[in-house]
Design an enzyme around this catalytic site. Structure first.
Site, PDB file in Angstrom:
ATOM      1  N   GLY A   1      57.259  71.116  41.746  1.00 32.11           N
ATOM      2  CA  GLY A   1      57.507  69.704  41.706  1.00 32.11           C
ATOM      3  C   GLY A   1      58.977  69.146  41.837  1.00 32.11           C
TER       4      GLY A   1
ATOM      5  N   SER B   1      54.440  73.630  46.769  1.00 28.78           N
ATOM      6  CA  SER B   1      53.027  73.651  47.207  1.00 28.78           C
ATOM      7  C   SER B   1      52.743  74.125  48.588  1.00 28.78           C
ATOM      8  CB  SER B   1      52.497  72.356  47.013  1.00 28.78           C
ATOM      9  OG  SER B   1      52.927  71.719  45.903  1.00 28.78           O
ATOM     10  N   ALA B   2      53.750  73.621  49.343  1.00 28.04           N
ATOM     11  CA  ALA B   2      53.438  74.186  50.745  1.00 28.04           C
ATOM     12  C   ALA B   2      53.875  75.656  50.786  1.00 28.04           C
ATOM     13  CB  ALA B   2      54.578  73.381  51.643  1.00 28.04           C
TER      14      ALA B   2
ATOM     15  N   ASP C   1      56.496  69.962  55.258  1.00 31.36           N
ATOM     16  CA  ASP C   1      56.684  71.126  54.457  1.00 31.36           C
ATOM     17  C   ASP C   1      56.055  72.596  55.025  1.00 31.36           C
ATOM     18  OD1 ASP C   1      58.051  69.153  52.968  1.00 31.36           O
ATOM     19  OD2 ASP C   1      56.992  69.542  51.162  1.00 31.36           O
TER      20      ASP C   1
HETATM   21  C1  MEV Z   1      57.923  65.938  50.650  1.00 30.06           C
HETATM   22  O1  MEV Z   1      58.740  67.043  50.750  1.00 30.06           O
HETATM   23  C2  MEV Z   1      58.380  65.071  51.959  1.00 30.06           C
HETATM   24  C3  MEV Z   1      57.662  63.793  51.920  1.00 30.06           C
HETATM   25  O2  MEV Z   1      58.281  63.083  53.119  1.00 30.06           O
HETATM   26  C4  MEV Z   1      56.141  63.706  52.052  1.00 30.06           C
HETATM   27  C5  MEV Z   1      55.821  64.378  53.305  1.00 30.06           C
HETATM   28  O3  MEV Z   1      56.566  64.625  54.306  1.00 30.06           O
HETATM   29  O4  MEV Z   1      54.372  64.750  53.438  1.00 30.06           O
HETATM   30  C6  MEV Z   1      58.004  62.851  50.924  1.00 30.06           C
END
Ligand code: MEV
Length: 333
Positions: A111, A117-118, A160
């Protein structure tokens, strides 16, 4: 048979949130990794062992005789849903269902906006596909990682999992990417110690776009233009100090626009301002915001900026770009 795969964290240099609306973004893999072992088991079940997944918010309290541990199980459960979907998708692709035990250790805080997560999804896809004999290119792994994010989060640009699978320094737009020349980036990442939910933050931006399109849509367009300008600067034949100065200015504008979208927090902005005051040329949120991390571009001032981040209540990390994305580390027959 046992397979160990690893995948890196990422930082988004420019274009988070606007990338969800088809605008480009620039991101880099960094040298923090998640490791996933996958092994076929005999009981036919899918078992996930989270050995160390760096969930923030572990609280230890003491009474006279006992020690109490509390942690954010909600966050841990969220990470595990990426693992479960990744295993299911690979089994569907391979056309085989088997009992698999997956065991995870991670250097990436959950988080924090660093793509934990990716990375866990990509490393799981790498390990389980290796175990089932399914050969996937890095691009195919990235596409499966994107499908995992869509299943768990509902919305995702796919940046990601792409950076985590492919590695290096990338310009990303609508599922396509271009490698940028790897330049040494004197950055410091500052972690607020708290975490934001990408799903909720993406939904928050979408809500304001729907409610106030005349105001929010130009902000998103402007963020897209910042990314194009940053790409131009990175590819230009300027000397390093001019490049850094221009990139720093673009970072500061990008941070202001993210703040306008409501994804900054006081602690993120405190770290951003502390870094600028300590001599960073630019500082901004990286990732979804709502807590998590910021980064500062600080040529020649990295240790001063790291100290300023610490004094302002954050955790500084001096990181490097990782050229390698998904890596198969060990295959044990
Ligand atoms: C998250 O690391 C990046 C965001 O732009 C979400 C996304 O691109 O899927 C907030």
């Amino acid at each position: 048979m046992k397979v160990l795969a690893s995948a890196p964290a990422k930082i988004i240099l420019f274009g988070e949130h606007s990338v969800v609306y088809g605008k480009p973004a620039i991101a880099a893999a960094i040298d923090l990794r998640t490791y996933v072992w996958a092994e076929v088991n005999s009981d036919g079940k899918i078992r996930i062992e989270a050995k160390d997944i760096k969930v923030p918010g572990l609280t230890v309290s003491f009474s006279d005789r006992e020690i109490y541990f509390e942690t954010d199980y909600g966050k841990a459960a969220e990470v595990l849903s990426y693992v479960r979907e990744a295993i299911n998708l690979v089994m569907d692709e391979a056309g085989q269902r088997k009992g698999v035990t997956v065991s995870i250790t991670s250097q990436i805080p959950v988080g924090a906006g660093l793509g934990s997560s990716a990375a866990v999804a990509v490393a799981t896809i790498g390990a389980v596909s290796g175990l089932l004999g399914l050969e996937l290119s890095r691009e195919e792994v990235a596409k499966l990682g994107h499908r995992v994010e869509l299943l768990v989060q509902g919305a995702s640009s796919g940046i990601d999992p792409t950076v985590s699978a492919v590695g290096g320094f990338l310009y990303y737009e609508n599922g396509n990417f271009e490698g940028l020349p790897t330049m040494e980036l004197p950055i410091v990442v500052g972690y607020t110690g708290s975490s934001g939910s990408t799903k909720e933050l993406v939904a928050k931006v979408r809500k304001s776009l729907e409610e106030m399109p005349d105001i929010v849509s130009p902000i998103i367009d402007s963020m897209g233009k910042i990314v194009e300008k940053a790409r131009e600067v990175i590819l230009a034949d300027y000397d390093r100090s001019l490049k850094f100065e221009l990139l720093g200015r673009l970072m500061n504008i990008n941070h202001g626009l993210l703040d306008a979208l409501g994804v900054s927090t006081k602690s993120l902005s405190d770290l951003v301002y502390a870094s600028r005051e300590a001599g960073a040329l630019g500082a901004k949120i990286t990732g979804a915001g709502g807590g998590g991390c910021m980064y500062a571009l600080a040529p020649g001032r990295q240790s001063e900026v790291a100290t300023a981040i610490k004094i302002a209540g954050g955790m500084p990390m001096i990181t490097k770009i990782s050229r390698e994305g998904l890596r198969i580390e060990v295959v044990e027959k």
